[in-house]
Write an enzyme that holds these catalytic residues in place. Structure first.
Site, PDB file in Angstrom:
ATOM      1  N   GLY A 141      43.677   9.711  12.550  1.00  0.00           N
ATOM      2  CA  GLY A 141      44.466  11.053  13.137  1.00  0.00           C
ATOM      3  C   GLY A 141      44.252  12.152  11.702  1.00  0.00           C
ATOM      4  O   GLY A 141      43.204  12.054  11.003  1.00  0.00           O
ATOM      5  N   SER A 142      44.989  12.955  11.850  1.00  0.00           N
ATOM      6  CA  SER A 142      44.881  14.086  10.792  1.00  0.00           C
ATOM      7  C   SER A 142      45.208  13.769   9.489  1.00  0.00           C
ATOM      8  O   SER A 142      45.926  12.714   9.141  1.00  0.00           O
ATOM      9  CB  SER A 142      45.843  15.135  11.206  1.00  0.00           C
ATOM     10  OG  SER A 142      47.026  14.930  11.010  1.00  0.00           O
ATOM     11  N   THR A 143      44.659  14.529   8.268  1.00  0.00           N
ATOM     12  CA  THR A 143      44.760  14.079   7.060  1.00  0.00           C
ATOM     13  C   THR A 143      46.221  14.236   6.586  1.00  0.00           C
ATOM     14  O   THR A 143      46.965  13.615   5.902  1.00  0.00           O
ATOM     15  CB  THR A 143      43.996  15.070   6.046  1.00  0.00           C
ATOM     16  OG1 THR A 143      42.576  14.613   6.416  1.00  0.00           O
ATOM     17  CG2 THR A 143      44.230  14.729   4.567  1.00  0.00           C
ATOM     18  N   GLY A 161      47.948  11.276   7.676  1.00  0.00           N
ATOM     19  CA  GLY A 161      47.821  10.259   6.829  1.00  0.00           C
ATOM     20  C   GLY A 161      48.374  10.177   5.720  1.00  0.00           C
ATOM     21  O   GLY A 161      48.813   9.201   4.988  1.00  0.00           O
ATOM     22  N   GLU A 206      41.648   6.588   8.764  1.00  0.00           N
ATOM     23  CA  GLU A 206      40.342   7.579   9.170  1.00  0.00           C
ATOM     24  C   GLU A 206      40.991   9.046   9.458  1.00  0.00           C
ATOM     25  O   GLU A 206      41.576   9.194  10.533  1.00  0.00           O
ATOM     26  CB  GLU A 206      39.781   7.154  10.493  1.00  0.00           C
ATOM     27  CG  GLU A 206      39.384   5.536  10.182  1.00  0.00           C
ATOM     28  CD  GLU A 206      37.807   5.344  10.015  1.00  0.00           C
ATOM     29  OE1 GLU A 206      37.097   6.363   9.836  1.00  0.00           O
ATOM     30  OE2 GLU A 206      37.416   4.207  10.246  1.00  0.00           O
ATOM     31  N   CYS A 212      36.084  14.412  15.107  1.00  0.00           N
ATOM     32  CA  CYS A 212      36.495  14.425  13.788  1.00  0.00           C
ATOM     33  C   CYS A 212      35.080  14.633  12.927  1.00  0.00           C
ATOM     34  O   CYS A 212      34.950  15.318  11.857  1.00  0.00           O
ATOM     35  CB  CYS A 212      37.058  13.020  13.203  1.00  0.00           C
ATOM     36  SG  CYS A 212      35.967  11.632  13.665  1.00  0.00           S
TER      37      CYS A 212
HETATM   38  P1  NAP Z   1      47.640  13.415  14.416  1.00  0.00           P
HETATM   39  O1  NAP Z   1      48.694  14.537  14.672  1.00  0.00           O
HETATM   40  O2  NAP Z   1      47.543  13.057  12.950  1.00  0.00           O
HETATM   41  O3  NAP Z   1      48.381  12.532  15.516  1.00  0.00           O
HETATM   42  C1  NAP Z   1      47.608  11.064  15.273  1.00  0.00           C
HETATM   43  C2  NAP Z   1      48.558   9.827  15.900  1.00  0.00           C
HETATM   44  O4  NAP Z   1      49.430   9.526  14.892  1.00  0.00           O
HETATM   45  C3  NAP Z   1      49.301  10.246  17.210  1.00  0.00           C
HETATM   46  O5  NAP Z   1      49.682   9.163  17.706  1.00  0.00           O
HETATM   47  C4  NAP Z   1      50.671  10.922  16.610  1.00  0.00           C
HETATM   48  O6  NAP Z   1      51.579  10.760  17.628  1.00  0.00           O
HETATM   49  C5  NAP Z   1      50.815   9.820  15.364  1.00  0.00           C
HETATM   50  N1  NAP Z   1      51.655  10.478  14.310  1.00  0.00           N
HETATM   51  C6  NAP Z   1      52.346  11.842  14.402  1.00  0.00           C
HETATM   52  N2  NAP Z   1      52.997  12.168  13.274  1.00  0.00           N
HETATM   53  C7  NAP Z   1      53.306  10.895  12.471  1.00  0.00           C
HETATM   54  C8  NAP Z   1      53.774  10.341  11.559  1.00  0.00           C
HETATM   55  N3  NAP Z   1      54.647  11.068  10.902  1.00  0.00           N
HETATM   56  N4  NAP Z   1      53.663   9.005  11.167  1.00  0.00           N
HETATM   57  C9  NAP Z   1      52.982   8.225  11.912  1.00  0.00           C
HETATM   58  N5  NAP Z   1      52.127   8.565  12.922  1.00  0.00           N
HETATM   59  C10 NAP Z   1      52.441  10.004  13.585  1.00  0.00           C
HETATM   60  O7  NAP Z   1      46.317  13.751  14.634  1.00  0.00           O
HETATM   61  P2  NAP Z   1      45.818  14.406  16.050  1.00  0.00           P
HETATM   62  O8  NAP Z   1      45.802  15.778  16.122  1.00  0.00           O
HETATM   63  O9  NAP Z   1      46.247  13.416  17.281  1.00  0.00           O
HETATM   64  O10 NAP Z   1      44.127  13.885  16.176  1.00  0.00           O
HETATM   65  C11 NAP Z   1      43.227  14.725  15.609  1.00  0.00           C
HETATM   66  C12 NAP Z   1      43.106  14.528  13.941  1.00  0.00           C
HETATM   67  O11 NAP Z   1      42.376  13.412  13.925  1.00  0.00           O
HETATM   68  C13 NAP Z   1      41.765  15.452  13.376  1.00  0.00           C
HETATM   69  O12 NAP Z   1      42.462  15.647  12.094  1.00  0.00           O
HETATM   70  C14 NAP Z   1      40.484  14.526  13.554  1.00  0.00           C
HETATM   71  O13 NAP Z   1      39.625  14.955  12.575  1.00  0.00           O
HETATM   72  C15 NAP Z   1      41.304  13.179  13.185  1.00  0.00           C
HETATM   73  N6  NAP Z   1      40.403  12.238  13.617  1.00  0.00           N
HETATM   74  C16 NAP Z   1      39.733  11.342  12.704  1.00  0.00           C
HETATM   75  C17 NAP Z   1      38.711  10.553  12.900  1.00  0.00           C
HETATM   76  C18 NAP Z   1      38.085   9.645  11.830  1.00  0.00           C
HETATM   77  O14 NAP Z   1      37.403   8.778  12.270  1.00  0.00           O
HETATM   78  N7  NAP Z   1      37.949  10.051  10.679  1.00  0.00           N
HETATM   79  C19 NAP Z   1      38.399  10.128  14.177  1.00  0.00           C
HETATM   80  C20 NAP Z   1      39.068  10.981  15.133  1.00  0.00           C
HETATM   81  C21 NAP Z   1      40.026  12.081  14.824  1.00  0.00           C
HETATM   82  P3  NAP Z   1      52.110  11.859  18.487  1.00  0.00           P
HETATM   83  O15 NAP Z   1      50.942  11.953  19.456  1.00  0.00           O
HETATM   84  O16 NAP Z   1      53.294  11.509  19.114  1.00  0.00           O
HETATM   85  O17 NAP Z   1      52.417  13.150  17.388  1.00  0.00           O
END
Ligand code: NAP
Ligand code: MG
Length: 483
Positions: free
Chosen positions: A230-232, A235, A252, A287
């Site tokens: 997910g997002s940095t 993370g 990741e 990503c």
């Molecule tokens: P996100 O907002 O960080 O959410 C990812 C997951 O984490 C979701 O299941 C989310 O739940 C959960 N989450 C939210 N807040 C959290 C917290 N405080 N503690 C633990 N988990 C929490 O990311 P996104 O917007 O879904 O995804 C897009 C991001 O992912 C982009 O930055 C992209 O670059 C990155 N990404 C990275 C890779 C890689 O392999 N490096 C691959 C794909 C995507 P909710 O849905 O309930 O908010």
């Protein structure tokens, strides 16, 4: 008969049982925002804690099964899942916004992760002897780690859940999966198919508030490993929240991948198509999409003209329509953010060319659709360049001196992937050595074709190891046995 996702809409899985939640939220179709695709359960804190109780209890037996048994079960489950791919495509497209082609590719890859993981397991599991000069003989043996949490994002929810959960299960861990709230249904439906092949409690899926569930999982000392994609920003919170319980973290995170185009790049049709899809696949919500292009000034006009032509051919529409090249953005927040970046760029004096075609004018306003844009005359410090846009817009910046291009490419906290476009492979390798990123592609910007090969992001794009062997290494402890 294959049950359909409607059976598990609004439900979560603990201890082999699908439980209906009283607290639910709509999952919206981003191509048709008045359409509700299904419901997602908003699990309570107590329910999350119970999932950990169950996964902890189930670990004792599952971790002691023979690898052969785990591999056999996984293969049977993979076969069953493969029979449901066609049926899952529309669900996936409707909750995510991908096109049919993109969705099917992702779903097939999930089956492949299961099959390949199962095929690799035995050989990987076998103890290996270390060559030692001493009398003592030392074996490296593996054991699973314990309860593993897999938290995945909405942009590619299937593969990014499977890539982590499947090796974890194969290695003998029990899992708690937490898919994204925006896009959980295909994950739920797939695990509805897969989970019954395994002993109850091996696979648990909870849904709902990321921050609440994340906190619970991170702070629970019974959880040994967290695999988060997910997002940095999130993370970093996971690192903070887990510090008291010292877990293995595989993170990741985000990316802002640069593509560097050298003066000798051959910008033929194939290359232009690769750059275009490197930017636009899954509507830029990848990503490791190309998110910035640095082009030598001698090539600037040529690349802009050629990309303009290629972007003009992109058809934006409902991913269910076979004529759509790309679908909508997944959610309102993302849609508003990408528009905001365009507005900021415009105010900063950038030139924005909005290109492509609307597949269906009449339903355009009903989805989070956005035409692709080329953005030129933009400063390297502008927000569109420095942030992860996650949308169909790409800034193109000229450079004179290659050292400036390297500096600009590295002027970011991200370090996921990068690409170098030139007709000289040796030059590309030399440049690759200077680029701060997890992997560098030559005349391409894509993924590794072989499932066994990937490289994690560096800097703030990730905290993990190489995922060779489908990630089995990440979810087991190697220990020494000396006699
Ligand atoms: P996100 O907002 O960080 O959410 C990812 C997951 O984490 C979701 O299941 C989310 O739940 C959960 N989450 C939210 N807040 C959290 C917290 N405080 N503690 C633990 N988990 C929490 O990311 P996104 O917007 O879904 O995804 C897009 C991001 O992912 C982009 O930055 C992209 O670059 C990155 N990404 C990275 C890779 C890689 O392999 N490096 C691959 C794909 C995507 P909710 O849905 O309930 O908010
Ligand atoms: Mg950017």
């Amino acid at each position: 008969m294959i049950k359909t996702y409607t059976d598990i809409s609004g439900q979560y899985l603990i201890d082999g049982e699908w439980i209906e939640s009283e607290d639910i939220k709509d999952v919206i179709n981003p191509a048709q925002i008045n359409e509700i695709v299904g419901k997602v359960a908003l699990c309570s804190r107590e329910e999350v804690r119970r999932s950990v109780d169950v996964a902890k209890k189930s670990f004792k037996n599952w971790s002691r099964t023979e690898p052969q048994e785990r591999a056999d079960i996984m293969k049977r489950a993979a076969k069953r899942l493969s029979e449901t791919v066609e049926e899952h495509v529309p669900l996936f497209v409707q909750e995510n916004g991908k096109t049919i082609v993109e969705a099917k590719k992702d779903l097939l890859r999930c089956v492949e992760v299961m099959e390949e993981g199962a095929n690799t397991l035995l050989d990987w599991w076998n103890p290996k002897y270390i060559d030692s000069k001493a009398e003592q003989s030392v074996q490296i043996r593996k054991r699973p780690q314990g309860v593993t949490a897999v938290i995945s994002p909405w942009n590619s929810p299937m593969i990014l859940t499977f890539k982590r959960a499947i090796p974890a299960i194969l290695a003998g861990n029990t899992v708690i999966i937490k898919p994204a709230t925006n896009c959980p249904l295909t994950v739920l439906s797939s695990f509805q198919i897969i989970a019954p092949f395994f002993p109850p409690g091996t696979i648990n899926v909870v849904t709902g508030s990321g921050s609440m569930i994340g906190k619970e999982l991170c702070q629970d000392k019974r959880i040994r490993t967290i695999a988060f994609t997910g997002s940095t920003e999130t993370g970093k919170k996971i690192i903070d929240m887990s510090s008291n319980t010292v877990k293995k973290l595989h993170l990741e995170l985000g990316g802002n991948d640069p593509a560097i185009v050298l003066p000798d790049a051959e910008l033929d049709n194939t290359i232009i198509k690769r750059i275009t899809m490197g930017v636009l696949r899954s509507t830029g919500q990848v990503c490791s999409a190309i998110k910035r292009i640095y082009v030598h000034e001698s090539k600037h006009e040529e690349i802009v003209e050629k990309l303009r032509k290629e972007f003009e051919r992109i058809v934006v529409g409902n991913g269910m329509q076979p004529d759509a090249t790309i679908g909508p953005l997944n959610n309102k927040e993302q849609y508003d953010y990408v528009y905001k970046l365009l507005e900021i760029s415009r105010k900063d004096g950038a030139k924005i060319e909005t290109l492509g075609q609307k597949l269906d004018d009449d339903s355009w306003e009903e989805g989070y659709f956005m035409l692709p844009s080329l953005v030129t005359n933009i400063d390297h410090k502008s927000e569109l360049v420095s942030s992860e846009q996650f949308g169909p817009i790409i800034p193109i910046i000229s450079y004179k001196d290659i050292e400036d291009a390297i500096d600009m490419a590295n002027d970011t906290e991200f370090g996921l992937k990068a690409s170098v476009w030139t007709s000289n492979k040796e030059k590309a390798k030399y440049l690759a050595d200077q680029l701060e990123s997890g992997a560098v592609f030559y005349n391409n910007h894509t993924v590794f074709q072989d499932l066994d090969i990937d490289f994690p992001g560096i800097k703030q794009s990730g905290l993990s190891e190489e995922t060779l062997y489908g990630g089995l290494d990440l979810f087991s402890d190697s220990y020494g046995f000396a006699d």
